[in-house]
Design a protein around this motif. Sequence first.
Motif, PDB file in Angstrom:
ATOM      1  N   GLU A  55       0.835  -1.209   0.000  1.00 32.35           N
ATOM      2  CA  GLU A  55       0.000   0.000   0.000  1.00 32.35           C
ATOM      3  C   GLU A  55       0.864   1.252   0.000  1.00 32.35           C
ATOM      4  O   GLU A  55       0.585   2.214  -0.734  1.00 32.35           O
ATOM      5  CB  GLU A  55      -0.927   0.013   1.217  1.00 32.35           C
ATOM      6  N   TRP A  56       1.903   1.262   0.824  1.00 29.67           N
ATOM      7  CA  TRP A  56       2.784   2.430   0.901  1.00 29.67           C
ATOM      8  C   TRP A  56       3.518   2.627  -0.426  1.00 29.67           C
ATOM      9  O   TRP A  56       3.664   3.744  -0.910  1.00 29.67           O
ATOM     10  CB  TRP A  56       3.766   2.284   2.054  1.00 29.67           C
ATOM     11  N   ASP A  57       3.977   1.543  -1.024  1.00 37.53           N
ATOM     12  CA  ASP A  57       4.672   1.614  -2.311  1.00 37.53           C
ATOM     13  C   ASP A  57       3.747   2.208  -3.382  1.00 37.53           C
ATOM     14  O   ASP A  57       4.168   3.071  -4.163  1.00 37.53           O
ATOM     15  CB  ASP A  57       5.147   0.217  -2.727  1.00 37.53           C
ATOM     16  N   ALA A  58       2.488   1.781  -3.405  1.00 43.50           N
ATOM     17  CA  ALA A  58       1.530   2.320  -4.375  1.00 43.50           C
ATOM     18  C   ALA A  58       1.300   3.806  -4.127  1.00 43.50           C
ATOM     19  O   ALA A  58       1.207   4.601  -5.075  1.00 43.50           O
ATOM     20  CB  ALA A  58       0.213   1.555  -4.293  1.00 43.50           C
ATOM     21  N   PHE A  59       1.220   4.218  -2.871  1.00 44.19           N
ATOM     22  CA  PHE A  59       1.038   5.626  -2.537  1.00 44.19           C
ATOM     23  C   PHE A  59       2.226   6.457  -3.017  1.00 44.19           C
ATOM     24  O   PHE A  59       2.060   7.495  -3.656  1.00 44.19           O
ATOM     25  CB  PHE A  59       0.851   5.793  -1.024  1.00 44.19           C
ATOM     26  N   VAL A  60       3.445   6.015  -2.712  1.00 46.22           N
ATOM     27  CA  VAL A  60       4.642   6.754  -3.103  1.00 46.22           C
ATOM     28  C   VAL A  60       4.724   6.865  -4.626  1.00 46.22           C
ATOM     29  O   VAL A  60       5.021   7.934  -5.168  1.00 46.22           O
ATOM     30  CB  VAL A  60       5.915   6.107  -2.516  1.00 46.22           C
ATOM     31  N   LYS A  61       4.434   5.776  -5.320  1.00 45.15           N
ATOM     32  CA  LYS A  61       4.441   5.820  -6.790  1.00 45.15           C
ATOM     33  C   LYS A  61       3.398   6.804  -7.312  1.00 45.15           C
ATOM     34  O   LYS A  61       3.638   7.527  -8.279  1.00 45.15           O
ATOM     35  CB  LYS A  61       4.202   4.431  -7.367  1.00 45.15           C
ATOM     36  N   GLY A  62       2.232   6.854  -6.673  1.00 49.69           N
ATOM     37  CA  GLY A  62       1.196   7.796  -7.073  1.00 49.69           C
ATOM     38  C   GLY A  62       1.615   9.239  -6.857  1.00 49.69           C
ATOM     39  O   GLY A  62       1.357  10.104  -7.695  1.00 49.69           O
ATOM     40  N   VAL A  63       2.296   9.502  -5.751  1.00 51.02           N
ATOM     41  CA  VAL A  63       2.793  10.852  -5.479  1.00 51.02           C
ATOM     42  C   VAL A  63       3.806  11.254  -6.547  1.00 51.02           C
ATOM     43  O   VAL A  63       3.743  12.355  -7.111  1.00 51.02           O
ATOM     44  CB  VAL A  63       3.416  10.953  -4.065  1.00 51.02           C
ATOM     45  N   LYS A  64       4.729  10.370  -6.852  1.00 48.25           N
ATOM     46  CA  LYS A  64       5.764  10.673  -7.836  1.00 48.25           C
ATOM     47  C   LYS A  64       5.179  10.869  -9.234  1.00 48.25           C
ATOM     48  O   LYS A  64       5.745  11.590 -10.052  1.00 48.25           O
ATOM     49  CB  LYS A  64       6.815   9.569  -7.842  1.00 48.25           C
ATOM     50  N   ALA A  65       4.041  10.223  -9.511  1.00 49.12           N
ATOM     51  CA  ALA A  65       3.400  10.329 -10.820  1.00 49.12           C
ATOM     52  C   ALA A  65       2.374  11.470 -10.871  1.00 49.12           C
ATOM     53  O   ALA A  65       1.628  11.587 -11.825  1.00 49.12           O
ATOM     54  CB  ALA A  65       2.732   9.008 -11.178  1.00 49.12           C
ATOM     55  N   ASP A  66       2.322  12.291  -9.807  1.00 47.60           N
ATOM     56  CA  ASP A  66       1.384  13.421  -9.719  1.00 47.60           C
ATOM     57  C   ASP A  66      -0.077  12.986  -9.806  1.00 47.60           C
ATOM     58  O   ASP A  66      -0.931  13.740 -10.269  1.00 47.60           O
ATOM     59  CB  ASP A  66       1.667  14.467 -10.805  1.00 47.60           C
ATOM     60  N   GLU A  67      -0.403  11.796  -9.344  1.00 49.55           N
ATOM     61  CA  GLU A  67      -1.770  11.287  -9.396  1.00 49.55           C
ATOM     62  C   GLU A  67      -2.715  12.029  -8.452  1.00 49.55           C
ATOM     63  O   GLU A  67      -3.910  11.968  -8.622  1.00 49.55           O
ATOM     64  CB  GLU A  67      -1.797   9.796  -9.059  1.00 49.55           C
ATOM     65  N   PHE A  68      -2.154  12.720  -7.463  1.00 49.96           N
ATOM     66  CA  PHE A  68      -3.007  13.342  -6.453  1.00 49.96           C
ATOM     67  C   PHE A  68      -3.118  14.856  -6.614  1.00 49.96           C
ATOM     68  O   PHE A  68      -3.713  15.514  -5.783  1.00 49.96           O
ATOM     69  CB  PHE A  68      -2.489  12.986  -5.052  1.00 49.96           C
ATOM     70  N   ASP A  69      -2.510  15.387  -7.655  1.00 55.18           N
ATOM     71  CA  ASP A  69      -2.617  16.825  -7.896  1.00 55.18           C
ATOM     72  C   ASP A  69      -4.013  17.149  -8.424  1.00 55.18           C
ATOM     73  O   ASP A  69      -4.518  16.505  -9.328  1.00 55.18           O
ATOM     74  CB  ASP A  69      -1.563  17.296  -8.906  1.00 55.18           C
ATOM     75  N   GLY A  70      -4.626  18.163  -7.846  1.00 53.04           N
ATOM     76  CA  GLY A  70      -5.992  18.525  -8.208  1.00 53.04           C
ATOM     77  C   GLY A  70      -6.014  19.510  -9.256  1.00 53.04           C
ATOM     78  O   GLY A  70      -6.407  19.996 -10.105  1.00 53.04           O
TER      79      GLY A  70
END
Length: 67
Positions: free
Chosen positions: A52-67
């Motif tokens: 779960e943490w790995d998926a979160f970090v990858k999402g942050v690095k891929a800008d998946e959470f930018d609004g």
Amino acid sequence: MESTLDELAWRISTFSGANDNCVAVAELPDGGRAVRNSKRPDGPVVTFTASEWDAFVKGVKADEFDG
């Protein structure tokens, strides 16, 4: 888990400065992570598995959470 949480090495971002107004993160023995409010160290803790943490970090690095 309570005694384990007390023994963890909690880290906060250097960007939080003197305010200590940030989340604190600690690595769990199984590779997961624990997260808590740095202003309330005795408050609730949310835990994540290593995957779960790995998926979160990858999402942050891929800008998946930018609004």
